[in-house]
Write an enzyme that holds these catalytic residues in place. Structure first.
Site, PDB file in Angstrom:
ATOM      1  N   HIS A  21     -41.067   2.096  -3.276  1.00 53.79           N
ATOM      2  CA  HIS A  21     -41.057   3.311  -4.104  1.00 53.79           C
ATOM      3  C   HIS A  21     -39.940   3.167  -5.120  1.00 53.79           C
ATOM      4  CE1 HIS A  21     -40.104   7.434  -5.188  1.00 53.79           C
ATOM      5  NE2 HIS A  21     -39.054   7.462  -4.414  1.00 53.79           N
ATOM      6  N   TYR A  62     -39.633  12.858  -9.669  1.00 54.84           N
ATOM      7  CA  TYR A  62     -38.583  13.799  -9.260  1.00 54.84           C
ATOM      8  C   TYR A  62     -37.242  13.330  -9.790  1.00 54.84           C
ATOM      9  CZ  TYR A  62     -37.409  10.525  -5.433  1.00 54.84           C
ATOM     10  OH  TYR A  62     -37.043   9.427  -4.693  1.00 54.84           O
ATOM     11  N   ASP A  87     -56.975  24.187  24.802  1.00 55.46           N
ATOM     12  CA  ASP A  87     -57.886  25.008  25.607  1.00 55.46           C
ATOM     13  C   ASP A  87     -59.134  24.194  25.879  1.00 55.46           C
ATOM     14  OD1 ASP A  87     -58.911  25.184  22.998  1.00 55.46           O
ATOM     15  OD2 ASP A  87     -59.511  27.280  23.205  1.00 55.46           O
TER      16      ASP A  87
HETATM   17  P1  FAD Z   1     -33.421   3.499   8.363  1.00 56.47           P
HETATM   18  O1  FAD Z   1     -32.401   4.176   7.569  1.00 56.47           O
HETATM   19  O2  FAD Z   1     -34.163   2.396   7.724  1.00 56.47           O
HETATM   20  O3  FAD Z   1     -32.757   3.038   9.689  1.00 56.47           O
HETATM   21  C1  FAD Z   1     -33.387   2.139  10.561  1.00 56.47           C
HETATM   22  C2  FAD Z   1     -32.328   1.209  11.058  1.00 56.47           C
HETATM   23  O4  FAD Z   1     -32.860   0.381  12.062  1.00 56.47           O
HETATM   24  C3  FAD Z   1     -31.793   0.288   9.987  1.00 56.47           C
HETATM   25  O5  FAD Z   1     -30.426   0.541   9.843  1.00 56.47           O
HETATM   26  C4  FAD Z   1     -32.101  -1.105  10.487  1.00 56.47           C
HETATM   27  O6  FAD Z   1     -31.089  -1.995  10.169  1.00 56.47           O
HETATM   28  C5  FAD Z   1     -32.221  -0.866  11.962  1.00 56.47           C
HETATM   29  N1  FAD Z   1     -33.055  -1.835  12.649  1.00 56.47           N
HETATM   30  C6  FAD Z   1     -34.318  -2.183  12.364  1.00 56.47           C
HETATM   31  N2  FAD Z   1     -34.781  -3.100  13.241  1.00 56.47           N
HETATM   32  C7  FAD Z   1     -33.773  -3.310  14.115  1.00 56.47           C
HETATM   33  C8  FAD Z   1     -33.623  -4.156  15.250  1.00 56.47           C
HETATM   34  N3  FAD Z   1     -34.619  -4.930  15.665  1.00 56.47           N
HETATM   35  N4  FAD Z   1     -32.447  -4.136  15.902  1.00 56.47           N
HETATM   36  C9  FAD Z   1     -31.437  -3.339  15.494  1.00 56.47           C
HETATM   37  N5  FAD Z   1     -31.511  -2.538  14.422  1.00 56.47           N
HETATM   38  C10 FAD Z   1     -32.666  -2.532  13.748  1.00 56.47           C
HETATM   39  N6  FAD Z   1     -36.121  10.929   2.124  1.00 56.47           N
HETATM   40  C11 FAD Z   1     -35.800  12.198   1.853  1.00 56.47           C
HETATM   41  O7  FAD Z   1     -35.805  13.028   2.748  1.00 56.47           O
HETATM   42  N7  FAD Z   1     -35.497  12.607   0.593  1.00 56.47           N
HETATM   43  C12 FAD Z   1     -35.475  11.745  -0.442  1.00 56.47           C
HETATM   44  O8  FAD Z   1     -35.187  12.127  -1.560  1.00 56.47           O
HETATM   45  C13 FAD Z   1     -35.812  10.398  -0.195  1.00 56.47           C
HETATM   46  N8  FAD Z   1     -35.855   9.521  -1.219  1.00 56.47           N
HETATM   47  C14 FAD Z   1     -36.049   8.206  -0.958  1.00 56.47           C
HETATM   48  C15 FAD Z   1     -35.950   7.309  -1.994  1.00 56.47           C
HETATM   49  C16 FAD Z   1     -36.062   5.961  -1.762  1.00 56.47           C
HETATM   50  C17 FAD Z   1     -35.947   5.011  -2.905  1.00 56.47           C
HETATM   51  C18 FAD Z   1     -36.320   5.512  -0.442  1.00 56.47           C
HETATM   52  C19 FAD Z   1     -36.445   4.059  -0.133  1.00 56.47           C
HETATM   53  C20 FAD Z   1     -36.466   6.411   0.595  1.00 56.47           C
HETATM   54  C21 FAD Z   1     -36.328   7.768   0.346  1.00 56.47           C
HETATM   55  N9  FAD Z   1     -36.437   8.710   1.367  1.00 56.47           N
HETATM   56  C22 FAD Z   1     -36.131  10.013   1.112  1.00 56.47           C
HETATM   57  C23 FAD Z   1     -36.881   8.328   2.707  1.00 56.47           C
HETATM   58  C24 FAD Z   1     -35.704   8.163   3.643  1.00 56.47           C
HETATM   59  O9  FAD Z   1     -34.744   7.391   3.046  1.00 56.47           O
HETATM   60  C25 FAD Z   1     -36.133   7.504   4.930  1.00 56.47           C
HETATM   61  O10 FAD Z   1     -37.322   8.087   5.401  1.00 56.47           O
HETATM   62  C26 FAD Z   1     -35.057   7.622   6.002  1.00 56.47           C
HETATM   63  O11 FAD Z   1     -33.837   7.197   5.514  1.00 56.47           O
HETATM   64  C27 FAD Z   1     -35.441   6.833   7.226  1.00 56.47           C
HETATM   65  O12 FAD Z   1     -34.388   6.888   8.142  1.00 56.47           O
HETATM   66  P2  FAD Z   1     -34.416   5.980   9.444  1.00 56.47           P
HETATM   67  O13 FAD Z   1     -33.169   6.228  10.176  1.00 56.47           O
HETATM   68  O14 FAD Z   1     -35.689   6.203  10.147  1.00 56.47           O
HETATM   69  O15 FAD Z   1     -34.542   4.504   8.897  1.00 56.47           O
HETATM   70  N1  THG Z   2     -67.409  23.910  24.018  1.00 57.14           N
HETATM   71  C1  THG Z   2     -67.008  23.217  25.079  1.00 57.14           C
HETATM   72  N2  THG Z   2     -65.720  22.881  25.249  1.00 57.14           N
HETATM   73  C2  THG Z   2     -64.789  23.244  24.328  1.00 57.14           C
HETATM   74  C3  THG Z   2     -65.166  23.987  23.205  1.00 57.14           C
HETATM   75  C4  THG Z   2     -66.523  24.321  23.058  1.00 57.14           C
HETATM   76  N3  THG Z   2     -63.503  22.867  24.488  1.00 57.14           N
HETATM   77  C5  THG Z   2     -62.582  22.987  23.391  1.00 57.14           C
HETATM   78  C6  THG Z   2     -62.804  24.269  22.650  1.00 57.14           C
HETATM   79  N4  THG Z   2     -64.208  24.386  22.293  1.00 57.14           N
HETATM   80  C7  THG Z   2     -62.423  25.405  23.551  1.00 57.14           C
HETATM   81  N5  THG Z   2     -62.545  26.681  22.900  1.00 57.14           N
HETATM   82  C8  THG Z   2     -63.346  27.683  23.382  1.00 57.14           C
HETATM   83  C9  THG Z   2     -63.047  28.980  23.013  1.00 57.14           C
HETATM   84  C10 THG Z   2     -63.783  30.033  23.524  1.00 57.14           C
HETATM   85  C11 THG Z   2     -64.842  29.781  24.386  1.00 57.14           C
HETATM   86  C12 THG Z   2     -65.179  28.496  24.701  1.00 57.14           C
HETATM   87  C13 THG Z   2     -64.426  27.431  24.197  1.00 57.14           C
HETATM   88  C14 THG Z   2     -65.591  30.910  24.985  1.00 57.14           C
HETATM   89  N6  THG Z   2     -64.878  31.964  25.379  1.00 57.14           N
HETATM   90  C15 THG Z   2     -65.490  33.147  25.983  1.00 57.14           C
HETATM   91  C16 THG Z   2     -64.622  34.357  25.680  1.00 57.14           C
HETATM   92  O1  THG Z   2     -63.470  34.188  25.288  1.00 57.14           O
HETATM   93  O2  THG Z   2     -65.124  35.444  25.806  1.00 57.14           O
HETATM   94  C17 THG Z   2     -65.670  33.013  27.460  1.00 57.14           C
HETATM   95  C18 THG Z   2     -64.428  33.144  28.271  1.00 57.14           C
HETATM   96  C19 THG Z   2     -64.682  33.245  29.748  1.00 57.14           C
HETATM   97  O3  THG Z   2     -65.750  33.689  30.174  1.00 57.14           O
HETATM   98  O4  THG Z   2     -63.741  32.899  30.482  1.00 57.14           O
HETATM   99  O5  THG Z   2     -66.782  30.858  25.133  1.00 57.14           O
HETATM  100  O6  THG Z   2     -66.943  24.936  22.065  1.00 57.14           O
HETATM  101  N7  THG Z   2     -67.896  22.814  25.979  1.00 57.14           N
END
Ligand code: FAD
Ligand code: THG
Length: 806
Positions: A219, A247, A537
């Site tokens: 990036h 940005y 559920d």
């Molecule tokens: P890292 O900082 O990469 O840390 C991972 C660490 O693991 C590293 O220090 C590495 O050395 C270590 N490591 C890896 N493998 C091993 C291993 N085998 N053994 C030991 N150590 C290891 N985010 C935002 O929120 N806002 C922003 O504005 C933003 N801008 C960005 C701009 C750029 C140009 C870039 C590149 C990134 C940007 N990001 C931004 C994203 C953000 O920087 C990252 O998502 C974040 O820093 C990741 O953090 P991390 O700790 O997961 O990874």
């Molecule tokens: N069918 C089947 N399984 C499911 C769903 C489905 N699992 C996931 C999700 N959908 C579960 N959600 C619901 C929500 C409501 C009901 C069934 C599945 C339902 N409720 C009745 C009631 O609230 O009046 C009956 C309750 C009861 O008698 O206890 O029918 O679509 N197979």
């Protein structure tokens, strides 16, 4: 003795984890990094640190909010505010939507006209913009300061940090992690190992049989020379120009520019070190100025003061992208004690660390993390091809305006039901969900709209936004289901076969309702986490003494089941979704249509509500369940995949005299909203107790024990309750996540919504203060409009259950 913890990586995530875990009392923590401390060479080392909290996901917004709060306490945050500007009408409308999310999740924000924007950010040309969205509590994280400050706190509690200590092997014994080995041959025994290795995470995972679906991607980030118009003293807000994938932030009198407009560039980890400018910064690739050209030209247009100056420097920085843009968090299912916390932005880092620390130390995070869970993906989504294509698409779409019903366009067609060719022939418009092709509506039903309109059914015209990925045919399909009969493809409904001598006890312990009834019973029941939050559920059908069929919500249920299996082999869980198929046949004519095909008695007396029956329709072996998510007479009819096409044809032909149709997901959703049925993951999550979500009836408190029971017993009455609301204006629709206000004050937010053909109004669910009862008047902000609505008693349609139980 305390568990021994090793954290791999001392970036913003690893350091925050060390702080949060030691804060919870586990102080035997070792953090290793392959680079120096704390400028390790990872993504954090050069992160410009922009923190914008607004997100369509409530969870992500909360993770960011905690990061801001914590970094502020650590004096590693500069609250300069965020400003997103619109240069197109579409974007300007979308900024209203983002303003709505901010209200829903409690982030301070306001919309500004162009002059107000230019006042906040004087370099902006007000003539180029239509307006802006301002978030005063957003700001700049000093990422390295924050990393070091969190590390120091952890060290003060006993943690140690090791530089130049690369982990080359994760050690295992007896199904558990036992430690790590480092490049210099040292072994560190551990009970818990957390990979916080950022974009190195996929490689580390691969070595222990774990797919970590992230792709390191380059990036572009550049800095200007001194800008005379800035004297260096101003603290300008961060700026986003999403229409051009750009940005900005200031560094004294210079401006840093980030760009997402170039083609996605996945990084090949095998050649990374040769490709990088220097080994001390493996996360930096050399700048590619030709790719930056359009960004620079557009920047000079938006910020005319840049016209006379030059770019001073730039680099192509590497960080992680995932198929859906969310982080990857969780514990390896087949190697207990090995955790990952990767693909996390600085923005969410402290929030993620707190949640993952809680998860590790207490067993359950306080916040709902299902969107971030390591095991949220379908099998096919674990393929390198899928991960690469969708993560590249996530890069392309970083700043795009994505409609809530705009499903991925590629890869498609990975899962199709045996009815697929029939559906295509009937003009299905397909959505993708769980990698399945799912009909949203059928063009073959278009003629019904005219027929129903002639009978007085209303087909409200939608605006461009709510009218996208939508057809009024769905109204006809919903209506037809209530008056005639319709077939719904339920094949994508995830289902498991749970069998064995321990199956009944296993399901009793895992779920809230009494599922130990005699064979033939179907039970609606809940999976709770240990905090009493709703994980899912389910419907549980007991087909024989030791055989159950479970209707579930997705891969996370399988994960939860698998983790809780008794170790003695007395229970087997098998995902049978792909090998079977299901048609829902529902509507007042359902019995007339299906009975002639079946030798068994399908009358209400012979086959009651919430019962299951293994029988035959024609020559086809089926399992029928008298369950209806649309709230109508009828059955879910299951068979194995090879009989699917024949089942469709049999039912279709039998239904002809009853004018059967096939209907899609939009009608399906509308009908379940009428009936008050919740959709897990949208209306209710692990954040909510059954009582709050309105599914307390599915909890059998008299049962001796089940997961979450103790937590429910000590729970305080819920502050918020899920309610149905009905919009007043028959032409008004909302789509989900909109803020709900009462007397001008935000009171809650919408989860899901749909137009009800039965009452001719849009019905929605909203989380509202428990004191807000049916009859209360509320307002809902939808983009640039405000609608009025009323809280309604549930269910809105058929409270007597006379439609289902006939
Ligand atoms: P890292 O900082 O990469 O840390 C991972 C660490 O693991 C590293 O220090 C590495 O050395 C270590 N490591 C890896 N493998 C091993 C291993 N085998 N053994 C030991 N150590 C290891 N985010 C935002 O929120 N806002 C922003 O504005 C933003 N801008 C960005 C701009 C750029 C140009 C870039 C590149 C990134 C940007 N990001 C931004 C994203 C953000 O920087 C990252 O998502 C974040 O820093 C990741 O953090 P991390 O700790 O997961 O990874
Ligand atoms: N069918 C089947 N399984 C499911 C769903 C489905 N699992 C996931 C999700 N959908 C579960 N959600 C619901 C929500 C409501 C009901 C069934 C599945 C339902 N409720 C009745 C009631 O609230 O009046 C009956 C309750 C009861 O008698 O206890 O029918 O679509 N197979």
């Amino acid at each position: 003795m305390q568990p021994r913890v090793v954290i791999i990586g001392a970036g913003i995530v690893g350091t925050a984890l060390a702080d949060e875990i030691t804060r919870l009392g586990w102080t035997d923590v070792t953090v290793t990094d392959r680079g120096p401390l704390f400028r390790t060479g990872g993504s954090t080392s050069h992160a410009p640190g922009l923190v914008f909290q607004t997100n369509g996901s409530k969870t992500m917004a909360e993770l960011a909010r905690y990061t801001v709060q914590k970094f502020t306490e650590l004096e590693a945050f500069d609250p300069v505010g965020g400003l997103e500007v619109a240069t197109t009408p579409h974007r300007w409308t979308d900024l209203h939507r983002r303003h709505g999310w901010a209200k829903s999740w409690g982030i301070e924000s306001r919309l500004l006209d162009p002059q107000e924007c230019a006042k906040l950010h004087p370099l902006l040309d007000p003539d180029r913009i239509l307006g802006g969205y301002h978030t005063p509590t957003d700001g700049l994280a000093l990422a390295l300061t924050a990393a070091e400050a969190q590390a120091r706190r952890a060290i003060a509690r006993g943690a140690r940090f090791l530089a130049y200590c690369e982990v080359v092997e994760i050690l295992r014994g007896d199904g558990r992690v036992t430690g790590v080995r480092t490049a210099d041959g040292q072994e560190f025994p551990a009970d818990v190992v957390i990979c916080a290795a950022g974009f190195w995470g996929a490689e580390l995972g691969r070595a222990v049989g774990l797919t970590v679906p992230l792709v390191p991607m380059a990036h572009q980030f550049a800095k200007t020379g001194p800008v005379p118009a800035l004297d260096g003293g101003e603290r300008l807000p961060m700026l986003r120009h999403q229409d051009a994938d750009l940005y900005y932030r200031t560094y004294g009198d210079r401006i840093g520019i980030g760009y997402y407009g170039h083609d996605p560039r996945p990084v090949d980890m095998r050649t990374l070190l040769q490709d990088t400018a220097s080994e001390s910064m493996p996360s930096m690739l050399p700048f590619t100025p030709e790719e930056f050209e359009p960004a620079w030209r557009e920047s000079q247009r938006l910020l005319p003061a840049l016209g006379a100056i030059e770019l001073a420097e730039g680099f192509d920085g590497i960080f992680s992208f995932t198929p859906d843009g969310f982080p990857i968090l969780g514990e390896h299912r087949d190697m207990a004690g090995l955790w990952v916390a990767e693909a996390v932005w600085v923005t969410h880092s402290a929030g993620v660390a707190r949640a993952v620390a809680e998860w590790i130390v207490t067993g359950t995070p306080e916040i709902d993390l299902h969107e971030c869970d390591l095991y949220r993906f379908e099998d096919a989504a674990h393929s390198p091809d899928f991960i690469r294509r969708t993560s590249m698409q996530a890069f392309v779409e970083v700043y795009d305006i994505i409609h809530p019903h705009q499903y991925r366009s590629a890869p498609r067609g990975l899962r199709t039901s045996p009815f697929y060719s029939r559906q295509k022939a009937l003009g299905a418009y397909f959505f993708e969900g769980g990698l399945w092709e799912r009909p949203a509506w059928f063009d073959a039903n278009a003629h019904l709209t005219a027929e129903l309109a002639a009978q007085g059914v209303d087909f409200p015209v939608r605006d461009e936004w709510s009218g996208s990925f939508y057809s009024p045919i769905s109204i006809a399909e919903a209506r037809w289901t209530r008056t005639h009969v319709a077939m719904y493809d339920m094949t994508p409904l995830t289902r498991y076969e749970v069998s064995g001598s321990g199956a009944a006890a296993f399901l009793q312990q895992l779920t809230t309702n009494d599922v130990g009834k005699k064979p033939g019973a179907v039970t609606y029941t809940l999976l709770l986490d240990y905090n009493g939050g709703i994980r899912s559920d389910l419907t549980v059908a007991r087909l024989s003494d030791q055989l159950f069929q479970v209707g579930a919500n997705g891969p996370l249920d399988f994960d939860w089941f698998t983790r809780h299996l008794p170790g003695d082999g007395s229970v087997t869980v098998r995902d049978i979704t792909g090998g079977t198929c299901c048609l829902g046949v529902w509507g007042p004519k359902a019995r007339d249509m299906v009975q002639p095909l079946c030798a068994d008695d399908l009358s209400h007396k012979g086959f009651g509500y919430f019962r299951a029956l293994r029988t035959h329709l024609g020559s086809i072996p089926v399992t029928m369940m008298r369950v209806s998510y649309v709230g109508e007479l009828g059955w879910e009819i299951y068979t194995t995949a090879e009989h699917g096409a024949a089942l469709w044809d049999l039912l279709w032909d039998a239904g002809a005299e009853h004018r059967v149709i096939t209907a899609g997901r939009i009608a399906f959703n509308s009908l379940r909203l009428e009936k008050g049925y919740r959709s897990w993951g949208t209306d209710m999550t692990a954040e909510h107790t059954p009582e709050a979500a309105g599914v307390g009836f599915a909890v059998r408190h008299s049962k001796a024990s089940f997961i979450g029971k103790a937590a429910l017993e000590s729970a305080v009455p819920p502050q918020k309750t899920l309610r149905s609301v009905v919009l007043d204006d028959p032409h008004a629709v909302v789509l989900g996540k909109e803020p709900v206000t009462i007397d001008g004050v935000v009171a809650g937010y919408i989860t899901s919504a749909g137009y009800s053909a039965t009452i001719g109004r849009c019905i929605a669910y909203a989380w509202l203060p428990t004191a807000v009862e049916p009859g209360a008047q509320v307002q809902i902000d939808y983009l640039t409009q405000t609608f009025t609505a009323r809280v309604h008693a549930e269910p809105v349609v058929d409270p007597e259950m006379s439609l289902i139980r006939r």
